[in-house]
Design a protein around this motif. Structure first.
Motif, mmCIF file in Angstrom:
data_model
loop_
_atom_site.group_PDB
_atom_site.id
_atom_site.type_symbol
_atom_site.label_atom_id
_atom_site.label_comp_id
_atom_site.label_asym_id
_atom_site.label_seq_id
_atom_site.Cartn_x
_atom_site.Cartn_y
_atom_site.Cartn_z
ATOM 1 N N VAL A 293 -10.051 9.541 -0.852
ATOM 2 C CA VAL A 293 -8.432 8.851 0.006
ATOM 3 C C VAL A 293 -8.122 7.640 -0.212
ATOM 4 N N GLU A 294 -9.383 6.635 0.266
ATOM 5 C CA GLU A 294 -9.655 5.585 0.577
ATOM 6 C C GLU A 294 -9.518 4.471 -0.451
ATOM 7 N N LEU A 295 -10.223 5.067 -1.873
ATOM 8 C CA LEU A 295 -9.866 5.051 -3.288
ATOM 9 C C LEU A 295 -8.620 5.365 -3.863
ATOM 10 N N GLY A 296 -8.319 6.644 -3.330
ATOM 11 C CA GLY A 296 -6.892 6.346 -3.625
ATOM 12 C C GLY A 296 -5.715 5.710 -3.104
ATOM 13 N N GLU A 297 -5.634 5.465 -1.626
ATOM 14 C CA GLU A 297 -4.986 4.331 -0.879
ATOM 15 C C GLU A 297 -5.066 2.686 -1.608
ATOM 16 N N GLU A 298 -6.073 2.626 -2.114
ATOM 17 C CA GLU A 298 -5.773 1.809 -2.722
ATOM 18 C C GLU A 298 -5.405 1.165 -4.197
ATOM 19 N N LEU A 299 -5.365 2.198 -5.256
ATOM 20 C CA LEU A 299 -4.722 2.492 -6.360
ATOM 21 C C LEU A 299 -2.988 2.731 -6.146
ATOM 22 N N VAL A 300 -2.698 3.188 -4.885
ATOM 23 C CA VAL A 300 -1.222 3.289 -4.759
ATOM 24 C C VAL A 300 -0.882 2.266 -4.198
ATOM 25 N N ARG A 301 -1.581 1.056 -3.278
ATOM 26 C CA ARG A 301 -1.943 -0.501 -3.057
ATOM 27 C C ARG A 301 -1.406 -0.951 -4.679
ATOM 28 N N LEU A 302 -1.631 -0.688 -5.439
ATOM 29 C CA LEU A 302 -1.974 -1.913 -6.435
ATOM 30 C C LEU A 302 -1.070 -1.412 -7.602
ATOM 31 N N ARG A 303 -0.745 -0.247 -7.830
ATOM 32 C CA ARG A 303 1.080 0.266 -8.452
ATOM 33 C C ARG A 303 1.877 0.285 -7.653
ATOM 34 N N LEU A 304 2.188 0.067 -6.547
ATOM 35 C CA LEU A 304 3.553 -0.543 -5.987
ATOM 36 C C LEU A 304 3.231 -1.963 -5.714
ATOM 37 N N ARG A 305 3.000 -2.569 -6.163
ATOM 38 C CA ARG A 305 3.125 -4.244 -5.972
ATOM 39 C C ARG A 305 3.964 -4.595 -5.334
ATOM 40 N N GLY A 306 3.607 -4.654 -3.793
ATOM 41 C CA GLY A 306 4.072 -4.816 -2.557
ATOM 42 C C GLY A 306 5.126 -4.764 -2.014
#
Length: 478
Positions: A293-306
């Motif tokens: 989940v922590e890894l997935g949250e990092e992936l989400v953060r990167l994909r949303l671009r701010g």
């Protein structure tokens, strides 16, 4: 030098205070008190592999899905919103046979087709995030085109943020059910096209899923397009698009505070592409779940671009890409200078660009080359194969724009950072496929009523409480 194309969130904290550590500690305490967390399925036969009988289809986790958009005509979308406005004005000013030719009629749409407005786009729309701007008419375009609607941001394929004219009269299959639930809290998961050759070399740089806050069109650069899965079935982040009872099982077995966003993050980190669609192993180990989940949250953060108040992705100082020489107005092609770590675009130059960003592929297609090729073509008004040379695709070209340069720098950053978390993805996959790995079994999910997924969960929810404008100004309550 390696040649290329030739044609025109969520916060992470330190190890001790990480989200994963807090989840794991909470889950362990729960396990100790209740006896949960014991492996339901333990085998030496790689239980976390996509071939495992307990590995779930994404369709079983997020059952409601929508087919990709089908515009029917390429000129309604593109990387430059100014060009889209110019095309719309040209079409609206034309008459008779000339308007018909420019429109490029299909069986679904002609200038004489009357259709309902897209949700949020009429004068009485619900005000979704895709509904900002002028109201769009529902009368026949040939008779009353109305004012040009403001182009809306969409995700074209996994990484290409483009623009679309949100006029339902111009789009063959706009998928209104997606527009209806698109708002400031919605997230969309999109499966990437499966290409066997791209999987033959092992774990691909890109995850098997994309996630976005923008309306996705579901386009795939190669292979069969994947389906689009909203995280919520109704506006306002209500009615999660999860199999009924799944969240209760996750909270009981893995994390008492799990949210729909956590399930999406897990799927993004752990999904494995297969010819039949993505499969997602559901672990019985609380520590594996927390790490995923922590890894997935990092992936989400990167994909949303701010977006959604998150931080824009940034590489460490000294590794951030900069324009070293201005990009030409009509770039002839793109190449990568591996020795200098530079993108060479005509006389223009951007560096440093990590080799991993240049080589980053989705469905076997290099992302940067594809992204550049679309804009190089748009800069000179190049038309797609089969389109008229003097059609609307050629209207509005104004050369390479400064906005595209900024977007290119951000895309390089995102791809480099995504490649940087690949070791964590590989480690998660190894833990799931290890000899001592354990998954929550299908038997347990059946006993909890999660499987089989009821047919009602695969259909869109009714969205009551507002009117939408139908053809010729009629109204309907949904």
């Amino acid at each position: 030098m390696r040649t290329g194309h030739g044609g025109p969130g969520l916060r992470r904290t330190g190890e001790d205070g990480s989200v994963a550590a807090r989840r794991a500690a909470t889950a362990k305490a729960t396990d100790a008190a209740t006896g949960r967390g014991r492996a339901t399925t333990t085998t030496t036969d790689s239980p976390g592999s996509p071939d495992s009988p307990d590995s779930l289809e994404l369709d079983e986790l997020m059952p409601w899905s929508v087919r990709p958009l089908r515009t029917g005509r390429s000129w309604v979308a593109g990387p430059d919103p100014a060009a889209l406005r110019a095309r719309w004005e040209r079409l609206a000013a034309a008459e008779g046979a000339e308007q018909e030719r420019l429109f490029r009629p299909s069986r679904s749409r002609t200038p004489h087709t009357a259709v309902a407005a897209l949700p949020g786009r009429s004068a009485t729309g619900a005000g979704t995030s895709t509904g900002a701007g002028a109201a769009v008419g529902t009368g026949r375009f040939a008779r009353e085109p109305g004012a040009c609607p403001d182009p809306v941001r969409i995700l074209h394929g996994p990484f290409d943020e483009q623009w679309l004219l949100p006029d339902h009269r111009l789009i063959d299959a706009a998928r209104p059910e997606l527009w209806r639930v698109s708002d400031e809290r919605q997230l969309f998961a999109v499966e990437h096209g499966y290409v066997p050759q791209a999987q033959a070399t092992g774990l691909a740089p890109a995850p098997a899923l994309s996630v976005t806050h923008l309306l996705p069109d579901g386009h795939s650069p190669a292979g069969r397009p994947g389906r689009i899965r909203p995280l919520y079935r109704r506006p306002g982040a209500t009615d999660p698009n999860l199999a009924p009872g799944l969240l209760a099982v996750v909270r009981a077995r893995l994390d008492p505070e799990a949210t729909p966003e956590a399930v999406l993050a897990w799927a993004l980190a752990a999904a494995v592409p297969t010819p039949a669609g993505c499969r997602v192993p559901l672990p019985a180990d609380t520590e594996v779940w927390a790490a995923g989940v922590e890894l997935g949250e990092e992936l989400v953060r990167l994909r949303l671009r701010g977006a959604r108040g998150g931080e824009r992705p940034r590489l460490p100082g000294g590794r951030r890409p900069y324009v070293r020489a201005a990009l030409p107005a009509r770039p002839p092609g793109i190449a990568y200078d591996a020795e200098a770590e530079a993108l060479v675009i005509g006389e223009g130059r951007i560096s440093p660009v990590p080799a991993a960003a240049w080589e980053f592929t989705v469905s076997g297609v290099r992302v940067l080359e594809l992204w550049f090729g679309r804009r190089a073509a748009a800069a000179v008004g190049a038309v797609p194969e089969g389109a008229d040379a003097d059609g609307l695709d050629a209207v509005g070209a104004r050369g390479w724009t400064p906005e595209w340069t900024s977007e290119l720098l951000e895309l390089i950053t995102v791809l480099a950072l995504l490649d940087g978390v690949r070791p964590r993805r590989e480690a998660l996959a190894a833990r799931l496929e290890g000899a001592g790995a354990s998954l929550i079994s299908r038997e347990e999910l059946r006993a909890a009523g999660v499987l089989p997924v009821p047919a009602s969960a695969r259909r869109p929810a009714s969205v009551l409480g507002h009117q939408e404008e139908g053809p010729e100004g009629q109204f309907a309550l949904l």
